[in-house]
Design a protein around this motif. Structure first.
Motif, PDB file in Angstrom:
ATOM      1  N   GLN A 205       0.684  -1.320  -0.066  1.00  0.00           N
ATOM      2  CA  GLN A 205       0.141  -0.083   0.020  1.00  0.00           C
ATOM      3  C   GLN A 205       0.956   1.279   0.071  1.00  0.00           C
ATOM      4  O   GLN A 205       0.406   2.263  -0.356  1.00  0.00           O
ATOM      5  CB  GLN A 205      -1.058   0.031   1.242  1.00  0.00           C
ATOM      6  CG  GLN A 205      -2.040  -1.124   1.204  1.00  0.00           C
ATOM      7  CD  GLN A 205      -2.858  -1.064   2.424  1.00  0.00           C
ATOM      8  OE1 GLN A 205      -2.746  -0.131   3.121  1.00  0.00           O
ATOM      9  NE2 GLN A 205      -3.860  -2.017   2.556  1.00  0.00           N
ATOM     10  N   PHE A 206       2.043   1.144   0.501  1.00  0.00           N
ATOM     11  CA  PHE A 206       3.061   2.508   0.573  1.00  0.00           C
ATOM     12  C   PHE A 206       3.459   2.978  -0.783  1.00  0.00           C
ATOM     13  O   PHE A 206       3.990   2.090  -1.435  1.00  0.00           O
ATOM     14  CB  PHE A 206       4.132   2.052   1.626  1.00  0.00           C
ATOM     15  CG  PHE A 206       4.958   3.477   1.684  1.00  0.00           C
ATOM     16  CD1 PHE A 206       4.301   4.648   2.380  1.00  0.00           C
ATOM     17  CD2 PHE A 206       6.136   3.687   1.480  1.00  0.00           C
ATOM     18  CE1 PHE A 206       5.085   5.876   2.431  1.00  0.00           C
ATOM     19  CE2 PHE A 206       7.014   4.618   1.578  1.00  0.00           C
ATOM     20  CZ  PHE A 206       6.364   5.908   2.247  1.00  0.00           C
ATOM     21  N   PRO A 207       3.090   4.091  -1.077  1.00  0.00           N
ATOM     22  CA  PRO A 207       3.260   4.478  -2.551  1.00  0.00           C
ATOM     23  C   PRO A 207       4.799   4.949  -2.698  1.00  0.00           C
ATOM     24  O   PRO A 207       5.387   5.043  -3.772  1.00  0.00           O
ATOM     25  CB  PRO A 207       2.370   5.790  -2.988  1.00  0.00           C
ATOM     26  CG  PRO A 207       2.100   6.392  -1.307  1.00  0.00           C
ATOM     27  CD  PRO A 207       2.093   5.135  -0.326  1.00  0.00           C
ATOM     28  N   GLY A 208       5.669   5.085  -1.489  1.00  0.00           N
ATOM     29  CA  GLY A 208       7.019   5.700  -1.871  1.00  0.00           C
ATOM     30  C   GLY A 208       7.806   4.610  -1.902  1.00  0.00           C
ATOM     31  O   GLY A 208       7.741   3.582  -1.752  1.00  0.00           O
ATOM     32  N   ALA A 209       8.967   4.777  -2.081  1.00  0.00           N
ATOM     33  CA  ALA A 209      10.328   3.842  -2.190  1.00  0.00           C
ATOM     34  C   ALA A 209      10.464   3.379  -0.905  1.00  0.00           C
ATOM     35  O   ALA A 209      10.517   4.095   0.249  1.00  0.00           O
ATOM     36  CB  ALA A 209      11.463   4.503  -2.543  1.00  0.00           C
ATOM     37  N   ILE A 210      10.659   1.858  -0.789  1.00  0.00           N
ATOM     38  CA  ILE A 210      11.109   1.242   0.274  1.00  0.00           C
ATOM     39  C   ILE A 210      12.455   0.533   0.179  1.00  0.00           C
ATOM     40  O   ILE A 210      12.816  -0.087  -0.711  1.00  0.00           O
ATOM     41  CB  ILE A 210      10.178  -0.138   0.602  1.00  0.00           C
ATOM     42  CG1 ILE A 210       8.549   0.827   0.903  1.00  0.00           C
ATOM     43  CG2 ILE A 210      10.660  -0.827   1.536  1.00  0.00           C
ATOM     44  CD1 ILE A 210       7.538  -0.237   1.119  1.00  0.00           C
ATOM     45  N   HIS A 211      13.173   0.531   1.197  1.00  0.00           N
ATOM     46  CA  HIS A 211      14.446  -0.123   1.259  1.00  0.00           C
ATOM     47  C   HIS A 211      14.443  -1.239   2.382  1.00  0.00           C
ATOM     48  O   HIS A 211      14.261  -0.660   3.563  1.00  0.00           O
ATOM     49  CB  HIS A 211      15.558   0.881   1.812  1.00  0.00           C
ATOM     50  CG  HIS A 211      16.947  -0.012   1.815  1.00  0.00           C
ATOM     51  ND1 HIS A 211      17.812  -0.487   0.748  1.00  0.00           N
ATOM     52  CD2 HIS A 211      17.893  -0.158   3.170  1.00  0.00           C
ATOM     53  CE1 HIS A 211      18.728  -1.109   1.209  1.00  0.00           C
ATOM     54  NE2 HIS A 211      18.670  -0.926   2.413  1.00  0.00           N
ATOM     55  N   ILE A 212      14.488  -2.419   2.053  1.00  0.00           N
ATOM     56  CA  ILE A 212      14.240  -3.628   2.878  1.00  0.00           C
ATOM     57  C   ILE A 212      15.602  -3.930   3.540  1.00  0.00           C
ATOM     58  O   ILE A 212      16.692  -4.155   3.000  1.00  0.00           O
ATOM     59  CB  ILE A 212      13.570  -4.757   2.242  1.00  0.00           C
ATOM     60  CG1 ILE A 212      12.370  -4.578   1.834  1.00  0.00           C
ATOM     61  CG2 ILE A 212      13.559  -5.991   3.208  1.00  0.00           C
ATOM     62  CD1 ILE A 212      11.502  -5.555   1.258  1.00  0.00           C
ATOM     63  N   VAL A 213      15.831  -4.119   4.815  1.00  0.00           N
ATOM     64  CA  VAL A 213      16.826  -4.609   5.691  1.00  0.00           C
ATOM     65  C   VAL A 213      16.302  -5.662   6.406  1.00  0.00           C
ATOM     66  O   VAL A 213      15.421  -5.644   7.282  1.00  0.00           O
ATOM     67  CB  VAL A 213      17.363  -3.554   6.678  1.00  0.00           C
ATOM     68  CG1 VAL A 213      18.664  -3.924   7.500  1.00  0.00           C
ATOM     69  CG2 VAL A 213      17.512  -2.150   5.827  1.00  0.00           C
ATOM     70  N   PHE A 214      17.075  -6.839   6.344  1.00  0.00           N
ATOM     71  CA  PHE A 214      16.905  -7.949   7.233  1.00  0.00           C
ATOM     72  C   PHE A 214      17.707  -7.770   8.561  1.00  0.00           C
ATOM     73  O   PHE A 214      18.788  -7.705   8.468  1.00  0.00           O
ATOM     74  CB  PHE A 214      17.123  -9.352   6.428  1.00  0.00           C
ATOM     75  CG  PHE A 214      16.109  -9.685   5.489  1.00  0.00           C
ATOM     76  CD1 PHE A 214      14.971 -10.294   5.843  1.00  0.00           C
ATOM     77  CD2 PHE A 214      16.423  -9.346   4.118  1.00  0.00           C
ATOM     78  CE1 PHE A 214      13.864 -10.319   4.821  1.00  0.00           C
ATOM     79  CE2 PHE A 214      15.575  -9.585   3.117  1.00  0.00           C
ATOM     80  CZ  PHE A 214      14.346 -10.058   3.405  1.00  0.00           C
ATOM     81  N   TYR A 215      17.082  -8.080   9.591  1.00  0.00           N
ATOM     82  CA  TYR A 215      18.018  -7.843  11.131  1.00  0.00           C
ATOM     83  C   TYR A 215      18.794  -8.807  11.155  1.00  0.00           C
ATOM     84  O   TYR A 215      20.008  -8.522  11.414  1.00  0.00           O
ATOM     85  CB  TYR A 215      16.809  -8.164  11.985  1.00  0.00           C
ATOM     86  CG  TYR A 215      17.672  -7.956  13.343  1.00  0.00           C
ATOM     87  CD1 TYR A 215      17.819  -6.847  14.197  1.00  0.00           C
ATOM     88  CD2 TYR A 215      17.701  -9.430  14.086  1.00  0.00           C
ATOM     89  CE1 TYR A 215      18.546  -6.958  15.250  1.00  0.00           C
ATOM     90  CE2 TYR A 215      18.337  -9.478  15.318  1.00  0.00           C
ATOM     91  CZ  TYR A 215      18.935  -8.335  15.927  1.00  0.00           C
ATOM     92  OH  TYR A 215      19.447  -8.166  17.036  1.00  0.00           O
TER      93      TYR A 215
END
Length: 302
Positions: A205-215
């Motif tokens: 749902q979020f329209p902006g850019a996402i950077h995923i980080v795995f803990y």
């Protein structure tokens, strides 16, 4: 009422007042600390506990001039959000914000609690993406994902022993009146839905850019992952600053494992954990293809 009674009553009120204040400033260890103000929890704690001092690589400051864009630091509770904020503050010297007011964190290294504008580097949230344009206006997001098995357990520990404490074993067997299952089991089955729902909504749902980080990757390859996050934030740090952050990367915000031989999860719980993990991994794959981005190899990281 006699003068002695009035004096004793007044003294009790004063002691209670200062006890509450002290507890509000030290819930890193305290019982059932919350992301929100909970006076009932403070009433149950009357001792001040010393917390080790943080050695900062440089004096913390606000962003000047403020950035016109605000980035969210999103995670399910117990996923290492506080530790990542600490790493970001160590490497940049810029404070990180939060949509919450946690007095314990404010007193122990996070002076920008409840700040959500461009004067901070990034803003902590455990909530779903805001759909109301008048709410927090996040332009992008760093999504910190931790194995739900470890995240749910870490947050249960937080509920009983604060940000860096560990809940005693007996609380995992407690059962509320008229309940057929333990409080722990009820918590797990509810949090399975919450963990999946949080990640699903941000990724879909979020329209902006996402950077995923795995803990798990952040723990193993801290410098590399921190550099990727800073690149996403369009913030550059010197090699000297990064080296200092790595020398002090542990800080005081990572919970030490107290019970090495204790596993509170049942077989049925593990089945539920595996199902939601796989669904979110598939959604991350879809997100990568749709947005033409690549994070880390997903297999084995959740």
């Amino acid at each position: 009422m006699s003068r002695k009674s009035v004096f004793l009553l007044a003294a009790t009120v004063v002691m209670l007042y200062f006890s509450i204040i002290l507890f509000m400033l030290s819930p890193l260890h305290g019982a059932k600390s919350s992301y929100y103000i909970n006076v009932n929890n403070y009433m149950n704690h009357f001792g001040y506990r010393q917390t080790p001092q943080v050695h900062w690589c440089k004096e913390l400051k606000w962003r000047v001039p403020p950035s016109p864009k605000v980035t969210a630091l999103v995670s399910y509770p117990g996923s290492g959000n506080t530790w990542l904020r600490y790493l970001l503050q160590q490497s940049t010297g810029i404070v990180t914000g939060s949509i919450y007011m946690d007095y314990g964190l404010k007193a122990h290294g996070f002076p920008a609690e409840n700040m959500t504008d461009g004067s901070v580097l990034i803003v902590k949230t455990h909530g779903v993406p805001p759909l109301d344009s008048e709410s927090y206006k996040f332009h992008s997001a760093v999504l910190l994902i931790r194995n739900p098995r470890d995240a749910i357990l870490a947050d249960y520990n937080r509920l009983y022993k604060g940000h860096i404490g560990t809940a005693p074993k007996y609380v995992f067997k407690k059962r509320s009146p008229n309940s057929k299952i333990s409080d722990w089991a009820a918590h797990v089955y509810q949090q399975l839905r919450d963990w999946e729902g949080l990640h699903y909504k941000w990724l879909s749902q979020f329209p902006g850019a996402i950077h995923i980080v795995f803990y798990e990757v952040l723990v193993r390859e801290t410098r590399k992952e921190l550099n990727k996050i800073l690149q996403f934030l369009n913030y550059t740090v010197s090699e000297e600053d990064m080296n200092c952050a790595m020398l002090n990367k542990e800080g005081i915000y990572r919970r030490k494992k107290k019970f090495q031989d204790f596993d509170p999860y049942t077989k049925d719980m593990y089945k539920g954990l595996d199902k939601i993990r796989q669904r979110i991994l598939r959604l991350i794959n879809v997100y990568q293809k749709k947005n033409n981005v690549t994070f880390v190899g997903l297999k084995g990281y959740l």
